[in-house]
Design a protein around this motif. Structure first.
Motif, PDB file in Angstrom:
ATOM      1  N   ALA A 197      -9.172  74.653  37.494  1.00 26.51           N
ATOM      2  CA  ALA A 197     -10.620  74.761  37.658  1.00 26.51           C
ATOM      3  C   ALA A 197     -10.906  74.972  39.135  1.00 26.51           C
ATOM      4  O   ALA A 197     -10.894  74.039  39.915  1.00 26.51           O
ATOM      5  CB  ALA A 197     -11.318  73.512  37.159  1.00 26.51           C
ATOM      6  N   ARG A 216      -9.356  82.310  34.805  1.00 25.36           N
ATOM      7  CA  ARG A 216      -8.243  81.480  34.321  1.00 25.36           C
ATOM      8  C   ARG A 216      -6.909  81.783  34.997  1.00 25.36           C
ATOM      9  O   ARG A 216      -6.014  80.942  34.998  1.00 25.36           O
ATOM     10  CB  ARG A 216      -8.076  81.681  32.811  1.00 25.36           C
ATOM     11  N   HIS A 217      -6.763  82.979  35.551  1.00 25.55           N
ATOM     12  CA  HIS A 217      -5.469  83.414  36.064  1.00 25.55           C
ATOM     13  C   HIS A 217      -5.528  83.759  37.545  1.00 25.55           C
ATOM     14  O   HIS A 217      -6.570  84.176  38.058  1.00 25.55           O
ATOM     15  CB  HIS A 217      -4.986  84.652  35.290  1.00 25.55           C
ATOM     16  N   GLY A 254      -4.564  78.627  38.536  1.00 31.56           N
ATOM     17  CA  GLY A 254      -4.152  79.106  37.227  1.00 31.56           C
ATOM     18  C   GLY A 254      -2.774  79.731  37.262  1.00 31.56           C
ATOM     19  O   GLY A 254      -2.141  79.856  38.321  1.00 31.56           O
ATOM     20  N   ASN A 289      -8.234  82.649  39.981  1.00 30.84           N
ATOM     21  CA  ASN A 289      -8.136  81.197  40.075  1.00 30.84           C
ATOM     22  C   ASN A 289      -6.805  80.794  40.693  1.00 30.84           C
ATOM     23  O   ASN A 289      -5.757  80.921  40.062  1.00 30.84           O
ATOM     24  CB  ASN A 289      -8.269  80.591  38.674  1.00 30.84           C
ATOM     25  N   HIS A 303     -13.252  89.740  33.685  1.00 32.26           N
ATOM     26  CA  HIS A 303     -13.890  88.599  33.038  1.00 32.26           C
ATOM     27  C   HIS A 303     -13.963  88.816  31.528  1.00 32.26           C
ATOM     28  O   HIS A 303     -14.427  89.843  31.049  1.00 32.26           O
ATOM     29  CB  HIS A 303     -15.281  88.379  33.626  1.00 32.26           C
ATOM     30  N   ASP A 325      -7.774  87.181  32.991  1.00 32.02           N
ATOM     31  CA  ASP A 325      -9.129  86.815  33.394  1.00 32.02           C
ATOM     32  C   ASP A 325      -9.100  86.058  34.721  1.00 32.02           C
ATOM     33  O   ASP A 325      -8.403  85.051  34.846  1.00 32.02           O
ATOM     34  CB  ASP A 325      -9.746  85.929  32.306  1.00 32.02           C
ATOM     35  N   ALA A 351      -3.343  82.546  25.820  1.00 24.81           N
ATOM     36  CA  ALA A 351      -4.814  82.487  25.877  1.00 24.81           C
ATOM     37  C   ALA A 351      -5.376  82.077  24.519  1.00 24.81           C
ATOM     38  O   ALA A 351      -4.752  82.253  23.486  1.00 24.81           O
ATOM     39  CB  ALA A 351      -5.369  83.839  26.289  1.00 24.81           C
TER      40      ALA A 351
END
Length: 358
Positions: free
Chosen positions: A47, A120-121, A80, A77, A112, A117, A358
């Motif tokens: 996060a 997340r990654h 991630g 991220n 996105h 993404d 995912a």
């Protein structure tokens, strides 16, 4: 969440970005990115605000024939999973997004809400190393060393996944063979363990055209022609039949046909991302590719097109059968042949999503 340069950590901050391959900063000694960052923490729950980094990556001394450095981006991220995304020889590091915020070159797969993404990654894009003079061709194992240098530059011990299409898939296989501890799993799209003889012959003709153009002072025109020749292997006769009429309408032997006009346009566009010399280097690199699938032990998801003339379904099946680790093969019906990974990116993403967890 918007990705902005201002969110990059201080050690990555850079006064301005260069889109050109080989455009070195005017003062390397003053480059604020010369220090290698420490690996970021990787908590169990990812996060964090997405970031966008554009970094210079020193190349190993063994690759001096291909320059002293290349460039890579890291988008998304930082907490991630690390996913390196590679395309063909004309793909660049801006796979997720461009510096101005516009989508990168593979928006159907990366973005996105997509399979890869940035929320997340941690998405890594790379500029392949090539000889700017066109006299030397790297191997895909050389490019694997480039990926290791990129991971080291970003402070990452390994890539959780490498997604590679066409030439990028070859490079992913080479890294998994050379340094299995640096990659968790692969998504290999339209790439084999070695080049098909017919594909090698076609590329050799393209390189002869470009070399002749350079010798005659018409390198750009020759490269545009070679690109048109290549497009005939990337796409399918069925697509051409659906889109164009055959034949020419005039008595002049150089009268442009409808499909010929399309190929001329694609050739002109190619000049914006490739020089004749770099093309010679990277095209020949494809034909230097060779891996032993029995030495690749990580899980591999293979995706190909039933209509691919460049990397045939038989090659994909052979690779799947010879891999030492777990392998899963999907051959998709597709009008677009080798360019399936670009034209049917959402279908590729649906298959890859479950493999990525995912």
């Amino acid at each position: 969440m918007e990705l902005t340069l201002e969110r990059a950590p201080a050690e990555f901050a850079r006064p301005r970005l260069s889109l050109a391959f080989g455009a070195r900063p005017s003062s390397p000694a003053a480059d604020p990115m010369s220090a290698v960052p420490q690996p970021p923490a990787r908590p169990a729950v990812a996060a964090a605000e997405p970031i966008f980094l554009d970094v210079e990556v020193p190349l190993p001394a063994s690759l001096a024939a291909f320059g002293a450095w290349t460039r890579a981006t890291a988008t998304g991220n930082p907490q991630g999973p690390t996913i390196i995304v590679l395309g063909g020889i004309s793909g660049n590091r801006f796979v997720a997004r461009n510096p101005d915020g516009a989508p990168g070159w593979w928006p159907g797969l990366v973005g996105h809400g997509r399979a890869v993404d940035p929320a997340r990654h941690y998405i890594v894009g790379v500029d392949f190393a090539g000889d700017a003079s066109g006299r030397n061709a790297p191997t895909t194992e050389d490019q694997a060393q480039v990926l290791i240098a990129v991971l080291d530059r970003l402070g990452r011990g390994r890539a959780d996944t490498i997604i590679g299409a066409s030439y990028g898939g070859m490079v992913a296989l080479a890294l998994a063979q050379r340094a299995p501890d640096r990659v968790g799993k692969l998504v290999v799209i339209s790439a084999g363990a070695e080049p098909h003889p017919a594909s090698t012959a076609n590329r050799e003709l393209q390189r002869r055209v470009v070399a002749l153009g350079l010798d005659s002072g018409k390198g750009d025109e020759a490269l545009a022609i070679a690109r048109g020749m290549a497009m005939l292997t990337y796409r399918t006769p069925d697509e051409f039949a659906e889109r164009f009429a055959g034949g020419i309408g005039g008595c002049c032997p150089q009268t442009a046909s409808a499909p010929g006009a399309y190929l001329r346009a694609r050739g002109r566009d190619f000049l914006a991302v490739m020089s004749p010399e770099r093309f010679l280097s990277l095209s020949a690199s494809i034909d230097r590719h060779c891996v032993d699938p029995a030495k690749i032990t990580c899980p591999v998801l293979l995706i190909g097109a039933e209509s691919d003339q460049l990397v045939t379904p038989a090659q994909m099946k052979s690779l799947a059968d010879r891999l030492a680790g777990p392998a899963e093969l999907h051959l998709l019906p597709c009008l677009y042949g080798h360019d399936m990974f670009l034209k049917e990116a959402e279908s590729v993403g649906r298959i890859a999503s479950s493999f990525l967890g995912a």
